[in-house]
Motif scaffolding. Sequence first.
Motif, mmCIF file in Angstrom:
data_model
loop_
_atom_site.group_PDB
_atom_site.id
_atom_site.type_symbol
_atom_site.label_atom_id
_atom_site.label_comp_id
_atom_site.label_asym_id
_atom_site.label_seq_id
_atom_site.Cartn_x
_atom_site.Cartn_y
_atom_site.Cartn_z
ATOM 1 N N ASP A 19 44.225 -43.951 31.360
ATOM 2 C CA ASP A 19 44.503 -43.739 29.933
ATOM 3 C C ASP A 19 45.930 -43.236 29.737
ATOM 4 O O ASP A 19 46.650 -43.693 28.844
ATOM 5 N N GLN A 20 46.347 -42.305 30.576
ATOM 6 C CA GLN A 20 47.709 -41.775 30.481
ATOM 7 C C GLN A 20 48.741 -42.859 30.780
ATOM 8 O O GLN A 20 49.787 -42.925 30.120
ATOM 9 N N ARG A 22 48.428 -46.080 30.208
ATOM 10 C CA ARG A 22 48.497 -46.959 29.031
ATOM 11 C C ARG A 22 49.287 -46.296 27.900
ATOM 12 O O ARG A 22 50.107 -46.936 27.244
ATOM 13 N N GLN A 23 49.039 -45.009 27.670
ATOM 14 C CA GLN A 23 49.769 -44.288 26.623
ATOM 15 C C GLN A 23 51.260 -44.210 26.953
ATOM 16 O O GLN A 23 52.100 -44.373 26.070
ATOM 17 N N SER A 24 51.573 -43.997 28.213
ATOM 18 C CA SER A 24 52.981 -43.936 28.625
ATOM 19 C C SER A 24 53.663 -45.279 28.424
ATOM 20 O O SER A 24 54.820 -45.343 27.981
ATOM 21 N N ASP A 26 52.795 -47.479 26.186
ATOM 22 C CA ASP A 26 52.957 -47.623 24.731
ATOM 23 C C ASP A 26 54.199 -46.873 24.247
ATOM 24 O O ASP A 26 54.987 -47.398 23.471
ATOM 25 N N ARG A 27 54.369 -45.623 24.704
ATOM 26 C CA ARG A 27 55.549 -44.836 24.308
ATOM 27 C C ARG A 27 56.832 -45.489 24.815
ATOM 28 O O ARG A 27 57.830 -45.552 24.097
ATOM 29 N N GLN A 29 57.319 -48.654 25.441
ATOM 30 C CA GLN A 29 57.574 -49.860 24.659
ATOM 31 C C GLN A 29 58.187 -49.509 23.310
ATOM 32 O O GLN A 29 59.084 -50.194 22.824
ATOM 33 N N THR A 30 57.759 -48.415 22.711
ATOM 34 C CA THR A 30 58.344 -47.956 21.448
ATOM 35 C C THR A 30 59.796 -47.546 21.656
ATOM 36 O O THR A 30 60.665 -47.864 20.846
ATOM 37 N N ARG A 46 52.409 -54.018 31.768
ATOM 38 C CA ARG A 46 51.053 -53.700 31.309
ATOM 39 C C ARG A 46 50.056 -54.741 31.844
ATOM 40 O O ARG A 46 48.969 -54.403 32.291
#
Length: 181
Positions: A19-20, A22-24, A26-27, A29-30, A46
């Motif tokens: 989960d971490q 995937r969140q990393s 996402d951040r 990519q932003t 990913r």
Amino acid sequence: AFALRGEDSILDAYTAAMDQARQSLDRLQTLVSDNPAQVESIIETRRLLEDWQQASPERFIEARRRVTTDAQVVDFLAFYRSIGGAEIFAVFKERIEAVIALEEALLVQRSDASNAAIATTYLLVGGGIALALILSVAGSMLAFDQFYIIAHGGPRNSTLTAVYWIFNSSFVSFRMGYGSA
């Protein structure tokens, strides 16, 4: 530990780490959204993470849950070595390192451009300030006649300028040495 004991509670750390991750991503990519090549690289990274998860850990977990005897544990460990998730994870790790290296290079490039802009700004603004200072000092040195006509040095010499002092020393008091110094 899960390979030997087969307890699902041991997988909590794995689940939290996925989960971490995937969140990393996402951040990340932003953060790199201004660079389409980097965004594509993050999407591919990913995809590699998902492929690795399907190829290695998920198959590993399902296979371990079917193991019930010690002999099956030995067979299971041989199966685990044959899955080949390490190769996919190595590519995943290389992708992340490449993204980091590119971002660091871009950061240095942007920092150099920013430093050059700051130096140019200081040079241009500093030149204008120096010119204004020189003209102001020269103007104040020439401010003699206004003060002489209005106040003759003013109350207690409060309007005494450098030029007025030179005039007063040289021509009123006849101290030419003081006036020329």
